[in-house]
Design a protein around this motif. Structure first.
Motif, PDB file in Angstrom:
ATOM      1  N   THR C 105      -7.286  -8.762   2.573  1.00 55.47           N
ATOM      2  CA  THR C 105      -6.559  -8.117   0.916  1.00 55.47           C
ATOM      3  C   THR C 105      -7.043  -6.933   2.797  1.00 55.47           C
ATOM      4  N   SER C 106      -7.594  -6.290   2.922  1.00 59.83           N
ATOM      5  CA  SER C 106      -7.380  -4.867   3.974  1.00 59.83           C
ATOM      6  C   SER C 106      -7.024  -5.197   4.916  1.00 59.83           C
ATOM      7  N   LYS C 111      -1.834  -3.233   6.650  1.00 60.12           N
ATOM      8  CA  LYS C 111       0.020  -3.375   7.701  1.00 60.12           C
ATOM      9  C   LYS C 111       0.957  -2.746   6.399  1.00 60.12           C
ATOM     10  N   LEU C 112       0.512  -2.978   4.816  1.00 55.91           N
ATOM     11  CA  LEU C 112       1.660  -2.522   4.632  1.00 55.91           C
ATOM     12  C   LEU C 112       1.927  -1.014   3.879  1.00 55.91           C
ATOM     13  N   ILE C 116      -5.878  -0.976  -1.698  1.00 56.60           N
ATOM     14  CA  ILE C 116      -6.578  -2.599  -1.715  1.00 56.60           C
ATOM     15  C   ILE C 116      -6.700  -3.375  -3.002  1.00 56.60           C
ATOM     16  N   ASN C 117      -6.416  -1.774  -3.862  1.00 55.63           N
ATOM     17  CA  ASN C 117      -6.325  -2.581  -5.442  1.00 55.63           C
ATOM     18  C   ASN C 117      -5.200  -3.264  -5.698  1.00 55.63           C
ATOM     19  N   GLN C 118      -3.420  -3.161  -5.159  1.00 54.13           N
ATOM     20  CA  GLN C 118      -2.551  -3.753  -5.090  1.00 54.13           C
ATOM     21  C   GLN C 118      -2.309  -4.922  -4.648  1.00 54.13           C
ATOM     22  N   VAL C 119      -3.138  -5.189  -3.643  1.00 52.44           N
ATOM     23  CA  VAL C 119      -2.879  -6.781  -2.739  1.00 52.44           C
ATOM     24  C   VAL C 119      -3.835  -7.925  -3.300  1.00 52.44           C
TER      25      VAL C 119
END
Lengths: 104, 401, 192
Positions: C105-106, C111-112, C116-119
């Motif tokens: 996730t990190s 990259k995005l 991190i809470n959104q991934v």
């Protein structure tokens, strides 16, 4: 101008969709605009009926003879428009139909 | 919780095209002739599969162009068949001359039309240029906001057309409706068949006992009367449309009329619109009402015949109206829906409402809530006398400079 | 936009089944008693081209038909799209992204360039290979999406997917079982 002008159908009277009843030619002398006329020679004619089958207006009159066979009986000048197809199609050796200037 | 409007209804997830094909299967016309064109292709593709599978007894005629499609449909209809076709955009354009022949011969052909922009440049997405171009062809035109309406409209159109002896097209927005899967209530086959009934033409060419001539020449002495008849037939179709809607409501439980009024009765500002975008406008109006703004919507369903008198009655009290067109007339003046609405108001001497003209969504250009809000803001400002408003066509969401 | 309405955007490459996933998702969610919409992005169709499809789900009838500008969930079927397509377009701080990837996730969040809470990540391609035998990540991603949304009924979804696939693959029960297993596995494996 024909006198029927004031007898023409109104929108309320006309059949919808541009329908025209079949067989209405019987009510009209459609041969009136002819400028040339075919003349049939009874003595030459062999009743092969090529003229009858070729006529676009059904103006070649036929009858049954005593043997029950269809034979040509003349031309319906009320309907004939003088196109000359009958004369053209009549077999060359026979030439039973001649085209003449319309006499009016 | 999801509910059906009809006790025997069945909720399904289907796209507009799928549900239109489903309606065609249930109606089971004698003849369907069509040529594929995006975004309407699926309708006849799915229907031709029904024919191939033997689930319908319809005769499917695969033709070589839209001109042939409508010609074959006209011929089938003249012969006495219940005949249908489907098309879109350039396809409708290619049918052009035959559209007039279908209505002139008073043949009750049904067309499932999917609205799409017209080339050039090439564009496959939704706008109403195609059917608006055909607005004066003598066809009944019924527009659908969503798949449910498309399904219900084509069932009703079958009855309307056959009673009115006029061709009818049912339109839905390309891709937005035709390719969007949503919840649709369909009715049992037998009930749809019972509603549309059997087609019994009064006169038909294959009736050898009562032969007649069709499509004869009709000059100065009779043509005008025939075209007058056609114009009257379109006017008379109004009552038929309402009668069929009434019976449809009694049978299947859904209410239809010439147009849908949403929060209109006490509205001070209102939008007049056609098709799928009406949903967004209604959603915005719901929010505006919560803020105390008296906004309303008039969504036109039946555009031909144009319900002029009724619309005037329902718009007369509105202070400012925006008529939203999804096509342009390129006339140098105003687009079609605006012209019809304002002419109706003016001829009835209803000069109270100020009427603004907007063009939106050409070639599938996104039309979203913010734009709707902005239109209502403008209407509100004009109503309050705060804004000098435009007397010309306003184009929404196009890069002008 | 109604607060209760959920809007989803799927990113994939032509042939990966982004459209099919949206349609299947809509149909199965509808069978659990909710209103749905599923619609593709309309453009030229070719294998491998980046494509999008969309879903709306709601307890109430859905009357809007505009495009989805601020998705609540973005589902990415092919992690290579992260580099080439603006997959986070319109995403606000509460929006969530679910990616088919072997990355953490990190790594994806970096990259995005989002929190991190959104991934959420899940290796849907691996799951598809293990369960279906082919790299078709769309069905496992459906399981991951159901998990991340949280309010949907996974048992109902599984039951309805089974009913739907049984019609299509009635002579190949293995395919149906594989697909169901992939949904369950992704449902359990997707992590934040």
């Amino acid at each position: 101008m024909r006198k029927e002008e004031n007898k023409k159908l109104t929108a309320a009277e006309l059949p919808v969709g541009g329908i025209v009843e079949a067989g209405t030619a019987i009510n009209f002398h459609t041969g009136s605009w002819r400028s040339q006329r075919p003349v049939w020679n009874k003595d030459k004619c062999i009743s092969c009926l090529i003229c009858w089958i070729s006529c676009p207006d059904g103006s070649i009159k036929i009858v049954l003879n005593e043997k029950g066979t269809s034979v040509v009986n003349g031309i319906d000048y009320d309907k004939c428009k003088g196109c000359g197809i009958c004369a053209k199609e009549c077999p060359t050796k026979i030439s039973a139909i001649a085209i003449e200037q319309e006499r009016k | 919780m999801m509910k059906t409007a009809y006790s025997k209804g069945n909720l399904v997830a289907k796209t507009g095209n799928e549900v239109m094909a489903e309606a065609l299967r249930q109606i089971e016309p004698d003849v369907v002739a069509a040529y594929p064109i995006t975004p309407a292709t699926e309708i006849v593709q799915i229907f031709s599969q029904f024919v191939a599978d033997g689930t319908v007894k319809s005769e499917y005629v695969a033709v070589e162009s839209e001109h042939s499609a409508i010609s074959a449909t006209i011929a089938a209809s003249a012969a006495g068949a219940r005949a249908m076709t489907s098309t879109s955009s350039q396809g409708l354009c290619l049918m052009w001359e035959m559209l007039y022949i279908a209505s002139g011969l008073r043949l009750p052909i049904i067309m499932a039309e999917v609205n799409r922009a017209i080339s050039a440049p090439i564009n496959i997405n939704a706008d109403h240029s195609d059917t608006m171009g055909a607005r004066d062809t003598g066809w009944i035109q019924i527009y659908s906001e969503n798949s449910q309406e498309a399904y219900d409209n084509i069932i009703q159109a079958t009855r309307i057309a056959e009673k009115a002896k006029l061709p009818a097209l049912v339109a839905m927005d390309g891709f937005i409706t035709s390719h969007c899967m949503e919840v649709v209530e369909t009715y049992p086959d037998a009930d749809v068949k019972a509603f549309v009934g059997e087609y019994k033409p009064e006169r038909y060419l294959l009736d050898v006992k009562r032969p007649y001539t069709l499509g004869s020449i009709d000059l100065q002495d009779y043509y005008f009367e025939h075209r007058y008849q056609l114009a009257q037939a379109v006017i008379d179709a109004r009552d038929i449309i309402l009668d069929v809607a009434e019976e449809f409501k009694r049978t299947f439980g859904r209410e239809y009329s010439f147009y849908e009024k949403y929060m209109l009765d006490d509205a001070e500002v209102a939008i007049v619109i056609i098709g799928s975008a009406a949903g967004n406008v209604k959603a915005v109006v719901k929010e505006l009402r919560e803020k105390g703004i008296k906004a309303g919507v008039l969504k036109i369903r039946v555009y031909r015949p144009f319900p002029a008198k009724q619309i005037v009655k329902d718009l007369a009290h509105v202070k400012v109206i925006a008529v939203m067109d999804r096509s342009d007339s390129c006339s140098g003046a105003f687009p079609p829906v605006y012209s019809d609405v304002t002419a109706s108001l003016y001829s009835a001497r209803v000069l109270g409402p100020k009427v603004l003209s907007y063009i939106y969504g050409i070639g599938g250009r996104e039309f979203c809530d913010e734009q709707v809000v902005k239109v209502y803001e403008t209407l509100g400002e004009v109503a309050a006398g705060l804004e000098k408003y435009s007397r010309e066509v306003e184009y929404i969401n196009v890069r002008i400079k | 936009m109604s607060a209760k309405m959920i809007e989803i955007r799927w990113h994939g490459r032509g042939g990966q089944g982004a459209k099919t996933a949206a349609l299947l998702f809509a149909e199965t969610i509808m069978a659990t008693g909710m209103y749905i919409q599923a619609f593709p992005e309309y453009g030229p169709e070719r294998m491998g081209a980046p494509v999008q499809s969309f879903n709306r789900i709601s307890e109430d009838p859905i009357i809007i038909h505009s495009g989805i500008k601020v998705p609540n969930y973005v589902v990415i079927l092919d992690s290579s799209l992260i580099e080439s397509v603006p997959v986070t377009d319109g995403l606000d701080k509460s929006g969530k992204v679910i990616v088919n990837t072997s990355l953490s996730t990190s790594e994806v969040a970096e990259k995005l360039d989002i929190s991190i809470n959104q991934v959420y990540v899940v290796n849907a391609s691996r799951i598809a290979l293990e369960t279906i035998g082919k790299d078709i990540p769309n069905t496992p991603m459906l399981g991951a999406l159901v998990k991340v949304i949280g309010t949907l009924d996974i048992d109902g979804v599984l039951k309805n997917v089974k009913t739907k696939l049984m019609v299509k693959f009635r002579h190949k029960p293995g395919i149906v079982e594989g697909n169901l297993a992939s949904i369950k596995m992704a449902f359990n494996e997707v992590k934040s």
